[in-house]
Design an enzyme around this catalytic site. Sequence first.
Site, PDB file in Angstrom:
ATOM      1  N   GLY A  28     -22.108 -28.326 -11.659  1.00 46.29           N
ATOM      2  CA  GLY A  28     -21.386 -27.053 -11.696  1.00 46.29           C
ATOM      3  C   GLY A  28     -20.597 -26.937 -12.987  1.00 46.29           C
TER       4      GLY A  28
ATOM      5  N   VAL B 187     -22.162 -32.715  -8.507  1.00 52.37           N
ATOM      6  CA  VAL B 187     -22.250 -33.025  -7.083  1.00 52.37           C
ATOM      7  C   VAL B 187     -23.421 -33.984  -6.865  1.00 52.37           C
ATOM      8  CG1 VAL B 187     -22.427 -32.062  -4.756  1.00 52.37           C
ATOM      9  CG2 VAL B 187     -21.258 -30.758  -6.542  1.00 52.37           C
TER      10      VAL B 187
ATOM     11  N   GLU C  89     -19.487 -33.292   4.079  1.00 51.02           N
ATOM     12  CA  GLU C  89     -20.742 -33.181   4.803  1.00 51.02           C
ATOM     13  C   GLU C  89     -21.822 -32.648   3.863  1.00 51.02           C
ATOM     14  OE1 GLU C  89     -22.411 -30.412   8.516  1.00 51.02           O
ATOM     15  OE2 GLU C  89     -20.343 -30.226   7.846  1.00 51.02           O
TER      16      GLU C  89
ATOM     17  N   ASP D  91     -13.353 -17.157  -4.658  1.00 48.99           N
ATOM     18  CA  ASP D  91     -14.463 -17.344  -5.609  1.00 48.99           C
ATOM     19  C   ASP D  91     -15.775 -17.112  -4.866  1.00 48.99           C
ATOM     20  OD1 ASP D  91     -15.756 -17.934  -7.992  1.00 48.99           O
ATOM     21  OD2 ASP D  91     -15.736 -20.097  -7.677  1.00 48.99           O
TER      22      ASP D  91
ATOM     23  N   ASP E 208     -17.362 -24.376  -1.809  1.00 47.47           N
ATOM     24  CA  ASP E 208     -16.639 -24.296  -3.084  1.00 47.47           C
ATOM     25  C   ASP E 208     -15.260 -23.638  -2.894  1.00 47.47           C
ATOM     26  OD1 ASP E 208     -15.989 -24.475  -5.712  1.00 47.47           O
ATOM     27  OD2 ASP E 208     -17.613 -23.229  -6.469  1.00 47.47           O
TER      28      ASP E 208
HETATM   29  N1  LIG Z   1     -21.731 -29.973   0.787  1.00 46.94           N
HETATM   30  C1  LIG Z   1     -22.771 -29.813  -0.008  1.00 46.94           C
HETATM   31  N2  LIG Z   1     -24.017 -30.121   0.427  1.00 46.94           N
HETATM   32  C2  LIG Z   1     -25.091 -29.954  -0.382  1.00 46.94           C
HETATM   33  N3  LIG Z   1     -25.016 -29.499  -1.649  1.00 46.94           N
HETATM   34  C3  LIG Z   1     -23.808 -29.181  -2.135  1.00 46.94           C
HETATM   35  C4  LIG Z   1     -22.625 -29.309  -1.341  1.00 46.94           C
HETATM   36  N4  LIG Z   1     -21.567 -28.901  -2.082  1.00 46.94           N
HETATM   37  C5  LIG Z   1     -22.062 -28.531  -3.274  1.00 46.94           C
HETATM   38  N5  LIG Z   1     -23.406 -28.688  -3.323  1.00 46.94           N
HETATM   39  C6  LIG Z   1     -24.290 -28.381  -4.455  1.00 46.94           C
HETATM   40  O1  LIG Z   1     -23.533 -28.444  -5.656  1.00 46.94           O
HETATM   41  C7  LIG Z   1     -23.455 -27.173  -6.301  1.00 46.94           C
HETATM   42  C8  LIG Z   1     -22.099 -26.983  -6.947  1.00 46.94           C
HETATM   43  O2  LIG Z   1     -21.088 -27.046  -5.964  1.00 46.94           O
HETATM   44  P1  LIG Z   1     -19.743 -26.226  -6.088  1.00 46.94           P
HETATM   45  O3  LIG Z   1     -20.045 -24.768  -6.187  1.00 46.94           O
HETATM   46  O4  LIG Z   1     -18.840 -26.668  -5.009  1.00 46.94           O
HETATM   47  O5  LIG Z   1     -19.223 -26.793  -7.478  1.00 46.94           O
HETATM   48  P2  LIG Z   1     -18.592 -26.029  -8.734  1.00 46.94           P
HETATM   49  O6  LIG Z   1     -18.313 -27.053  -9.765  1.00 46.94           O
HETATM   50  O7  LIG Z   1     -17.486 -25.205  -8.269  1.00 46.94           O
HETATM   51  O8  LIG Z   1     -19.781 -25.179  -9.207  1.00 46.94           O
HETATM   52  P3  LIG Z   1     -19.737 -23.763  -9.914  1.00 46.94           P
HETATM   53  O9  LIG Z   1     -18.703 -23.841 -10.961  1.00 46.94           O
HETATM   54  O10 LIG Z   1     -21.140 -23.620 -10.395  1.00 46.94           O
HETATM   55  O11 LIG Z   1     -19.373 -22.806  -8.800  1.00 46.94           O
HETATM   56  C9  LIG Z   1     -23.797 -26.185  -5.210  1.00 46.94           C
HETATM   57  O12 LIG Z   1     -24.341 -25.000  -5.712  1.00 46.94           O
HETATM   58  C10 LIG Z   1     -24.782 -26.943  -4.356  1.00 46.94           C
HETATM   59  O13 LIG Z   1     -26.078 -26.878  -4.913  1.00 46.94           O
HETATM   60 MG   LIG Z   2     -19.627 -23.092  -6.999  1.00 51.13          MG
END
Ligand SMILES: Nc1ncnc2c1ncn2[C@@H]1O[C@H](COP(=O)(O)OP(=O)(O)OP(=O)(O)O)[C@@H](O)[C@H]1O
Ligand SMILES: [Mg+2]
Length: 274
Positions: free
Chosen positions: A77, A82, A164, A208, A226
């Site tokens: 992200g 992740v 999870e 968000d 997120d």
């Molecule tokens: N609990 C979960 N189970 C499976 N995949 C997950 C999970 N949490 C996050 N992911 C994967 O990781 C990606 C990024 O997660 P998240 O949106 O929480 O992070 P971020 O750093 O805030 O990303 P962004 O800035 O792109 O929104 C998700 O789009 C998903 O593909």
């Molecule tokens: Mg995200």
Amino acid sequence: MLGIEEKESSVDQRQQKQEDRADRRFYRHERENRFLVKRSEDYRVFDDVFNTPTIMVLNSLINNNVLKYIKGTLASGKESKVYLALGMNSEFRAVKIYLTVSAEFKKRLQYIAGDPRFSDIKKGSRNLISIWAKKEFKNLHTAYKSGVSVPFPHYVRRNVLVMEFIGDEDGNPCSNLLNSDSITSEDYEEVIEQTSKLYQKAQLVHADLSEYNIFKCVNGRIILFDFGSSVNTKHPNSKQFLIRDIVNVNRFFEKRGIEVLNMELAIEKITGGN
Ligand SMILES: Nc1ncnc2c1ncn2[C@@H]1O[C@H](COP(=O)(O)OP(=O)(O)OP(=O)(O)O)[C@@H](O)[C@H]1O
Ligand SMILES: [Mg+2]
């Protein structure tokens, strides 16, 4: 004894002070050190994610029987990476590792500043990042407890959040709405329903919300995730964040040809008129 109004105004003043303090600390840190990951030998052992402090956290998770091991990458992200990991009974876990003090992080400081739960912001962005991870953990926990469809948060330590895993038994994550093959009006209703529960039961605004931060699994289940930006409904900007969430969600569903609620109705439905 203070009257309610006096109490509220002293809480406001305290919050304002906390916000100012957090802003000052952040900008000073930003000037002095643009990156969380220090470019010294110690901090560059493997790469930007697996630097020494993060490896130590992961080690402690393994020693404390939170995780067996990290199996592979799930996603990168803007502010985190992740990973797919295995828990002690070989069940899948998602491990979110928060990264650098990016422009994104700076923008999001507004969500931490002013939140009395995070008034203990100490010097240094590493600490700010841990606060961020802790904030996402708490928000997920509050949402989960209130019956909102979100990943269960298992553990948080420093910049590492274990939750999870949302996906199938082969370790493939569910798609977000953007990448889902079929989008229906039931999906829209479910997103509004979950957002209402989040507001009315958990007293949180996602802040968000968009097609990127909503899973739709093959069984049709909708899961919000997120939660790093989420704020309490009492946060001074919560209504503004809610409106932005609705705009994002409506825009996505409208593009997919689905009839959406107008802003007034959506707010009414989500907040229950509060
Ligand atoms: N609990 C979960 N189970 C499976 N995949 C997950 C999970 N949490 C996050 N992911 C994967 O990781 C990606 C990024 O997660 P998240 O949106 O929480 O992070 P971020 O750093 O805030 O990303 P962004 O800035 O792109 O929104 C998700 O789009 C998903 O593909
Ligand atoms: Mg995200």
